[in-house]
Write a protein that holds these residues in place. Structure first.
Motif, short mmCIF file in Angstrom:
data_model
loop_
_atom_site.label_atom_id
_atom_site.label_comp_id
_atom_site.label_asym_id
_atom_site.label_seq_id
_atom_site.Cartn_x
_atom_site.Cartn_y
_atom_site.Cartn_z
N LYS A 99 0.85 -1.18 0.00
CA LYS A 99 0.00 0.00 0.00
C LYS A 99 0.89 1.24 0.00
CE LYS A 99 0.93 1.11 4.40
NZ LYS A 99 1.59 2.37 4.81
N PRO A 100 0.40 2.37 -0.54
CA PRO A 100 -0.87 2.54 -1.26
C PRO A 100 -0.76 1.96 -2.67
CG PRO A 100 0.37 4.57 -1.38
CD PRO A 100 1.16 3.65 -0.50
N ALA A 101 -1.92 1.81 -3.32
CA ALA A 101 -1.92 1.26 -4.67
C ALA A 101 -1.12 2.12 -5.62
CB ALA A 101 -3.36 1.12 -5.17
N GLY A 102 -1.06 3.40 -5.35
CA GLY A 102 -0.32 4.36 -6.16
C GLY A 102 -0.51 5.72 -5.52
N VAL A 103 -0.23 6.76 -6.28
CA VAL A 103 -0.36 8.11 -5.76
C VAL A 103 -1.62 8.79 -6.28
CG1 VAL A 103 0.70 10.41 -5.68
CG2 VAL A 103 2.12 8.37 -5.43
N TYR A 104 -2.01 8.52 -7.51
CA TYR A 104 -3.21 9.13 -8.06
C TYR A 104 -4.05 8.08 -8.77
CZ TYR A 104 -0.05 9.58 -12.14
OH TYR A 104 0.86 9.33 -13.15
N ALA A 105 -5.35 8.26 -8.70
CA ALA A 105 -6.30 7.23 -9.13
C ALA A 105 -6.16 6.86 -10.59
CB ALA A 105 -7.73 7.69 -8.85
N LYS A 106 -5.78 7.81 -11.44
CA LYS A 106 -5.67 7.51 -12.87
C LYS A 106 -4.66 6.41 -13.13
CE LYS A 106 -4.52 9.59 -17.35
NZ LYS A 106 -4.04 10.80 -18.04
N TYR A 331 -10.11 2.48 -4.07
CA TYR A 331 -11.16 3.12 -3.29
C TYR A 331 -10.59 4.03 -2.19
CZ TYR A 331 -14.03 -0.44 -5.56
OH TYR A 331 -14.64 -1.24 -6.49
N GLY A 332 -9.71 3.48 -1.37
CA GLY A 332 -9.10 4.31 -0.33
C GLY A 332 -8.27 5.44 -0.93
N LEU A 333 -7.57 5.16 -2.04
CA LEU A 333 -6.78 6.19 -2.69
C LEU A 333 -7.68 7.30 -3.23
CD1 LEU A 333 -3.96 7.12 -3.63
CD2 LEU A 333 -4.43 5.95 -5.80
N ASN A 337 -7.24 11.23 -2.57
CA ASN A 337 -7.17 12.15 -3.72
C ASN A 337 -8.25 13.21 -3.63
OD1 ASN A 337 -6.15 9.93 -6.51
ND2 ASN A 337 -5.04 10.66 -4.71
N ALA A 338 -9.45 12.82 -3.21
CA ALA A 338 -10.56 13.77 -3.09
C ALA A 338 -10.27 14.80 -2.01
CB ALA A 338 -11.86 13.03 -2.79
N MET A 339 -9.65 14.37 -0.91
CA MET A 339 -9.30 15.31 0.16
C MET A 339 -8.28 16.33 -0.33
SD MET A 339 -9.06 12.88 3.53
CE MET A 339 -10.20 11.51 3.71
N HIS A 340 -7.27 15.87 -1.05
CA HIS A 340 -6.29 16.80 -1.62
C HIS A 340 -6.96 17.79 -2.56
CE1 HIS A 340 -2.62 13.94 -0.94
NE2 HIS A 340 -2.73 14.83 0.03
N LEU A 341 -7.75 17.25 -3.50
CA LEU A 341 -8.34 18.10 -4.52
C LEU A 341 -9.30 19.11 -3.90
CD1 LEU A 341 -8.53 18.70 -7.53
CD2 LEU A 341 -10.36 17.00 -7.70
N SER A 342 -10.10 18.70 -2.94
CA SER A 342 -11.01 19.63 -2.28
C SER A 342 -10.25 20.78 -1.64
CB SER A 342 -11.82 18.88 -1.20
OG SER A 342 -12.61 19.76 -0.45
N THR A 343 -9.13 20.47 -1.00
CA THR A 343 -8.32 21.52 -0.38
C THR A 343 -7.71 22.44 -1.42
OG1 THR A 343 -7.81 20.05 1.48
CG2 THR A 343 -6.38 21.95 1.16
N LEU A 353 -14.56 10.68 -8.73
CA LEU A 353 -13.59 11.75 -8.76
C LEU A 353 -13.22 12.14 -10.19
CD1 LEU A 353 -11.53 13.40 -6.96
CD2 LEU A 353 -9.91 11.53 -7.41
N ASP A 354 -13.00 13.43 -10.39
CA ASP A 354 -12.44 13.91 -11.66
C ASP A 354 -10.94 13.61 -11.62
OD1 ASP A 354 -11.37 15.34 -13.80
OD2 ASP A 354 -12.81 16.98 -13.60
N GLU A 355 -10.56 12.44 -12.09
CA GLU A 355 -9.18 11.97 -11.95
C GLU A 355 -8.20 12.80 -12.75
OE1 GLU A 355 -9.34 7.82 -12.90
OE2 GLU A 355 -10.68 7.35 -11.22
N ALA A 356 -8.61 13.30 -13.90
CA ALA A 356 -7.72 14.12 -14.72
C ALA A 356 -7.43 15.45 -14.04
CB ALA A 356 -8.33 14.36 -16.10
N LEU A 357 -8.45 16.03 -13.41
CA LEU A 357 -8.25 17.29 -12.71
C LEU A 357 -7.34 17.09 -11.51
CD1 LEU A 357 -8.86 20.27 -12.25
CD2 LEU A 357 -10.96 19.59 -11.03
N HIS A 358 -7.53 16.01 -10.78
CA HIS A 358 -6.65 15.75 -9.64
C HIS A 358 -5.20 15.58 -10.10
CE1 HIS A 358 -4.33 13.00 -7.07
NE2 HIS A 358 -4.80 13.76 -6.11
N GLU A 359 -4.99 14.84 -11.17
CA GLU A 359 -3.63 14.62 -11.67
C GLU A 359 -2.99 15.94 -12.08
OE1 GLU A 359 -1.19 11.99 -15.01
OE2 GLU A 359 -3.34 12.35 -15.25
N ALA A 360 -3.76 16.81 -12.74
CA ALA A 360 -3.24 18.10 -13.17
C ALA A 360 -2.83 18.96 -11.97
CB ALA A 360 -4.28 18.84 -14.02
N GLU A 361 -3.65 18.97 -10.94
CA GLU A 361 -3.33 19.75 -9.74
C GLU A 361 -2.13 19.16 -9.00
OE1 GLU A 361 -4.53 22.62 -8.58
OE2 GLU A 361 -5.78 22.80 -10.37
#
Length: 381
Positions: A99-106, A331-333, A337-343, A353-361
């Motif tokens: 764990k974790p599965a990776g850093v970003y969901a994409k 799922y946990g990731l 990711n959603a917590m980071h993006l919301s902040t 989740l908008d995975e592309a937007l999270h990756e860009a940020e």
């Protein structure tokens, strides 16, 4: 196949831990045959430690191509988990990732697709799923013991870390090296258990991550998140690495009671009748439902990592269902990711989740990180 021949990618802290379990003889049907690590010092340690009984390679490709392994354990830095897994699955070996599965969901979704196409076993080391305490929680919720879930509160702040800890590696607590802080490094098990035990993912989330609070680091080390669900339930998740003393308390409230887990003990507060039914018939202004407090007996020891390794070995040899399928790592990731993006957006984030937007940020933070991905990074502790 009478036994599974394991290879380990990354022989740092976690990798050497898995190696110790596999060479102890505790895992029936498993044998460690090879390890690999890009660091010469780690390879030299392995050669001396295993005294020629385990083959040592510089990279995963050579290890897998040697024909010495049937399955690999990925114990490399976070960013590398999906790439290593995809490469191994493409070469026809079973994969168990740390764990974790990776850093970003994409990137994790791409790994999941590769696993589905490979036909091989794919698991993740969510060893807390082996804990009888959380297995019992999941069972009680699924059986309807506390009725419909209405509220989830988890305060998990007993991760105390000093500045010396953060200064122990140039990659540590950086966007370029780890891709996050407490959510990525310390909390993946709790984020997994949050959704695994309740069987629910939020529909939207609002989070407040504080970056470098009381510590000289880039990433989040203090988080408060609020989530809402389709059924009207809500959740609050609080975590920190600078609270002393810290707390680990989980409460799940439902229409028929509440479950509390703290200090490795579970307490069930069971209503005699469903709260909605009581409310419908009640005629007294200050009445409340009758409640029974039940102290559940100690759940017993958890097999932890050895339990996951045995389960994965049994899945390869006998088709035993995986306790922690690798595909579920997303799922946990997604929650972190959603917590980071919301902040970052200072706004609500909807799920899926908008995975592309999270990756860009995230890439914006990586670009200004003091750790550049071209630098070598030893495996995390």
């Amino acid at each position: 196949m009478s036994e599974v021949r394991y290879g380990i990618i990354g022989i740092g802290n976690m990798g050497s831990g898995h190696a110790g379990i596999l060479t102890s003889g505790k895992i029936k049907g498993a044998v460690l045959t090879a390890v690999c690590d890009g660091f010469e010092s780690k390879r030299e340690w392995a050669k001396e430690h295993f005294a020629g009984k385990v083959a040592v390679f510089e990279n995963a490709s050579d290890m897998i191509d040697s024909g010495l392994v049937d399955a690999i354990i990925v114990a490399t830095p976070h960013y590398d988990h999906p790439a290593e897994a995809i490469g191994a699955l493409g070469k026809g070996v079973h994969v168990l990732i740390e764990k974790p599965a990776g850093v970003y969901a994409k990137q994790v979704r791409e790994m999941n697709d590769a696993a589905a196409a490979s036909g091989k076993k794919f698991g993740i080391v969510y060893n807390q799923r082996m804990n009888p305490l959380y297995q019992k929680l999941r069972e009680l919720i699924a059986s309807g013991e506390i009725g419909d879930v209405r509220r989830i509160n988890w305060i998990i702040t007993n991760w105390y870390r000093t500045q010396v800890y953060y200064d122990s590696g140039t990659w540590r607590a950086t966007w370029g090296g780890e891709g996050g802080g407490v959510l990525i490094n310390q909390c993946p098990h709790q984020l997994d258990l949050w959704q695994w035990t309740t069987g629910m993912m939020p529909k939207r989330m609002r989070a407040f991550c504080q970056f470098g609070k009381n510590r000289d680091i880039e990433v989040e080390n203090d988080v408060t998140a609020y989530a809402e669900y389709e059924n009207g339930a809500t959740a609050v998740f609080i975590t920190s690495t600078s609270d002393a003393p810290g707390t680990n308390r989980l409460e799940v409230s439902g229409s028929r009671g509440k479950i509390v887990i703290e200090d490795d003990r579970m307490t069930l507060y069971r209503l005699r009748e469903d709260e909605a039914a009581f409310n419908a018939r009640n005629k007294e202004p200050f009445a409340s439902p009758e409640v029974w407090k039940i102290e559940l007996p100690a759940a017993g020891p958890s097999p932890e990592h050895a339990g996951i390794l045995q389960n994965f070995t049994d899945a390869v040899l006998h088709g035993t269902p995986l306790v922690a399928p690798g595909e579920e790592g997303i799922y946990g990731l997604t929650l972190s990711n959603a917590m980071h993006l919301s902040t970052w957006l200072d706004d609500w984030v909807d799920l899926p989740l908008d995975e592309a937007l999270h990756e860009a940020e995230l890439n914006k933070r990586i670009a200004t990180s003091k750790f550049k991905r071209t630098q070598p990074a030893e495996v995390k502790i």
